[in-house]
Design a protein around this motif. Structure first.
Motif, PDB file in Angstrom:
ATOM      1  N   ASP A  25       0.824  -1.204   0.000  1.00  0.00           N
ATOM      2  CA  ASP A  25       0.000   0.000   0.000  1.00  0.00           C
ATOM      3  C   ASP A  25       0.864   1.263   0.000  1.00  0.00           C
ATOM      4  N   ASN A  26       1.951   1.247  -0.793  1.00  0.00           N
ATOM      5  CA  ASN A  26       2.890   2.370  -0.920  1.00  0.00           C
ATOM      6  C   ASN A  26       3.560   2.729   0.414  1.00  0.00           C
ATOM      7  N   LYS A  27       3.707   1.729   1.278  1.00  0.00           N
ATOM      8  CA  LYS A  27       4.354   1.900   2.579  1.00  0.00           C
ATOM      9  C   LYS A  27       5.512   0.907   2.687  1.00  0.00           C
ATOM     10  N   VAL A 100      -0.507  -6.061   2.456  1.00  0.00           N
ATOM     11  CA  VAL A 100      -1.398  -5.003   1.988  1.00  0.00           C
ATOM     12  C   VAL A 100      -1.888  -4.090   3.116  1.00  0.00           C
ATOM     13  N   LYS A 101      -1.955  -4.574   4.340  1.00  0.00           N
ATOM     14  CA  LYS A 101      -2.458  -3.783   5.460  1.00  0.00           C
ATOM     15  C   LYS A 101      -1.337  -3.117   6.258  1.00  0.00           C
TER      16      LYS A 101
END
Length: 142
Positions: A25-27, A100-101
């Protein structure tokens, strides 16, 4: 620690390490070393330890990551430039995990990490990073 002091404590290289590249998630998850430099969680592989287990152990020790990422494993990469770490020749097996989270995960530093943080990837790429980690991350995710 100076090169001589490092070599006296750990011996001559090459040394085998396992790192965890956790992103989604771009993190990206990074730890801060006592020197103030940011890095992927990771460290030395213990004798008899599987590389994936070493990466997951280091991740848990340095970030208290609350999820077992074994099922989020993507692939491994090798960082083996003998000049990337000024202390000694390090061969790092980087384990890539996609979670994803990641933006919802709470981490806290442990072991030899003084901070652990989930960064926005764009901001993380501006940080001063340990021993070529920034080059590797930019190449893979940037």
């Amino acid at each position: 620690m100076t090169d001589a002091a490092y070599e006296k404590q750990w011996g001559k290289g090459p040394h085998l390490t396992a790192d965890a590249l956790v992103y989604g998630d771009n993190k990206i998850l990074l730890i801060q070393r006592p020197s103030g430099i940011w890095a992927m969680p990771g460290g030395f592989v213990n004798a008899g330890e599987f590389l994936l287990d070493a990466a997951l152990r280091e991740l848990a020790e340095e970030t208290h990551f609350p999820v077992d990422l074994r099922n989020s494993f993507v692939q491994t990469h090798i960082m083996d430039d003998s000049k990337r770490d000024p202390r000694s020749h390090m061969v790092s097996v980087v384990h890539e995990f996609w979670y994803v989270k990641l933006g919802n995960v709470i981490v806290k530093p442990g072991d030899d990490a003084i901070d652990a943080k989930v960064w926005d990837l764009t901001e993380a790429l501006k940080l001063k990073m340990f021993a070529g980690h920034d080059v590797f991350i930019k190449k893979l995710l940037g």
